[in-house]
Write a protein that holds these residues in place. Structure first.
Motif, short mmCIF file in Angstrom:
data_model
loop_
_atom_site.label_atom_id
_atom_site.label_comp_id
_atom_site.label_asym_id
_atom_site.label_seq_id
_atom_site.Cartn_x
_atom_site.Cartn_y
_atom_site.Cartn_z
N GLY A 96 0.83 -1.00 -0.04
CA GLY A 96 -0.02 -0.13 -0.06
C GLY A 96 0.61 1.41 0.14
O GLY A 96 -0.19 2.78 0.45
N ARG A 102 -2.31 7.69 -3.77
CA ARG A 102 -3.71 7.58 -4.47
C ARG A 102 -4.34 8.30 -4.99
O ARG A 102 -4.94 8.43 -5.03
CB ARG A 102 -4.65 7.12 -2.75
N GLU A 103 -3.85 9.71 -4.77
CA GLU A 103 -3.75 10.20 -5.61
C GLU A 103 -2.76 11.25 -6.42
O GLU A 103 -1.50 11.02 -6.13
CB GLU A 103 -4.38 11.89 -4.47
N GLY A 149 -2.18 4.70 -10.96
CA GLY A 149 -0.90 4.04 -10.05
C GLY A 149 -0.05 2.46 -10.73
O GLY A 149 -1.04 2.26 -11.39
N ARG A 188 -1.51 -0.01 -9.55
CA ARG A 188 -2.71 -1.11 -9.58
C ARG A 188 -3.63 -0.77 -10.97
O ARG A 188 -4.41 -1.40 -10.94
CB ARG A 188 -2.96 -0.66 -8.92
N ASP A 236 -4.81 2.03 -10.85
CA ASP A 236 -6.12 3.41 -10.58
C ASP A 236 -5.68 4.53 -11.82
O ASP A 236 -4.21 5.21 -12.09
CB ASP A 236 -6.01 3.51 -9.03
N LEU A 250 -5.42 8.66 -11.57
CA LEU A 250 -5.32 9.53 -11.18
C LEU A 250 -5.25 10.52 -11.55
O LEU A 250 -5.62 11.92 -10.96
CB LEU A 250 -3.92 9.81 -10.72
N ARG A 262 -12.32 3.55 -6.43
CA ARG A 262 -11.63 4.49 -7.38
C ARG A 262 -11.55 3.48 -8.79
O ARG A 262 -11.67 2.69 -9.24
CB ARG A 262 -9.97 3.00 -7.16
N ASN A 317 -10.41 3.10 -12.40
CA ASN A 317 -9.33 2.28 -12.41
C ASN A 317 -8.88 1.44 -13.78
O ASN A 317 -10.61 0.94 -14.65
CB ASN A 317 -8.89 0.41 -11.43
N ASP A 328 -5.10 -4.39 -1.81
CA ASP A 328 -5.82 -3.92 -2.88
C ASP A 328 -6.05 -4.60 -4.18
O ASP A 328 -6.15 -4.45 -4.41
CB ASP A 328 -4.76 -2.60 -2.33
#
Length: 300
Positions: free
Chosen positions: A123, A127-128, A149, A151, A153, A155, A175, A177, A216
């Protein structure tokens, strides 16, 4: 103890004089030894929580103090500083990094020199979008660009990407994705989109291998496995891809035929993130993208 270190240094000097480079493994050990000695000299006993007892001939910590703080044997640590052929574990290197008060870049440098895989905490990634990278994505208008990101995701996703590629959808955890959108969307799935989904999954697989055990990542894999037969068919193939560079053709309902070069790069300030950008491959595409207007706020 000095004699062993002097032997390594003398051998390196002789190789340099003769125009002979030492074997890569020897050069790495010598570089690691020099780096540790240099950093040890920069750490004061007080900053390491020790009392500065007695007169010191050299600045910084003594070898036995580093060994004590890191919880390793004095002889073993001495051999490491002498460039001997020993194999430190990731746990020991982390202990030395703490003892020598290394920052993130210095810690990674030690792991690379020791040829030990750098552990990635679960993790521990943005996240942003960092504000500067958010601005870069917006500033690439009228060319499509987005930031993801590890994963997948999303941003940041600029207006051109929204108009040309579409709008990514949120995964079950809320999120946005890229993988979830590519494998579960009800949008028409031509050969180009299926290939994009497969290549995106192969890049995700490479990141997944670096983060085995991250909850995650595991949650996203489980959700995709339940939601997408295509994902269930591809995941067991273990396809891996780390690069993204090429040219794709998009038949756009409003902008016509678009030919776009695409490149995925790694911002050196945030190496867990990936910046994907597109550039027109012909004049017609350049003219079509120009109609999308100047930089505007991205979708995130």
């Amino acid at each position: 103890m000095r004699s062993g270190c002097a032997t390594v240094e003398a051998a390196t000097r002789r190789a340099s004089i003769l125009g002979l480079a030492p074997p890569p493994s020897d050069a790495r050990r010598t570089e690691l030894a020099d780096f540790l000695k240099h950093r040890r000299a920069q750490v004061t006993p007080e900053s390491a929580g020790l009392e500065a007892n007695g007169r010191r001939r050299t600045p910084g910590l003594r070898r036995e103090e580093v060994a004590q703080i890191a919880g390793v044997g004095v002889s073993w640590y001495t051999w490491l500083e002498q460039g001997r052929d020993i194999k430190p574990s990731a746990q020991v290197l982390d202990a030395l990094a703490r003892a020598l008060r290394l920052d993130a870049a210095e810690r990674a440098h030690v792991f690379h020199l020791a040829r030990v895989e750098l552990p990635l905490p679960a993790g521990d990634y943005p996240r942003e979008a960092p504000p500067e990278l958010h601005a870069v994505v917006d500033g690439l208008m009228p060319n499509p660009a987005y930031l993801i990101g590890p994963r997948g995701d999303v941003l940041a996703w600029n207006h051109a990407a929204f108009r040309v590629i579409g709008e990514p959808q949120p995964a079950p955890d809320g999120r946005l994705n890229l993988l979830w959108w590519l494998f579960t969307s009800d949008e028409p799935r031509g050969e180009q989109r299926r290939m994009t989904a497969r290549q995106t999954l192969a890049r995700f697989r490479a990141e997944h291998a670096r983060r085995i055990g991250d909850p995650d990542f595991a949650a996203l894999v489980d959700a995709l496995d339940q939601a997408s037969p295509e994902f269930r068919a591809l995941w067991p193939r273990h396809e891996v891809l780390t690069e993204q560079l090429g040219t794709k053709t998009i038949e756009h309902p409003e902008l016509g035929t678009l030919r776009l070069h695409h490149l995925q790069s790694v911002p050196t300030s945030h190496t867990d993130l990936r910046l994907t950008q597109f550039a027109p491959a012909d004049d017609a595409t350049r003219a079509a993208l120009a109609t999308l207007g100047p930089a505007t706020a991205s979708r995130r």
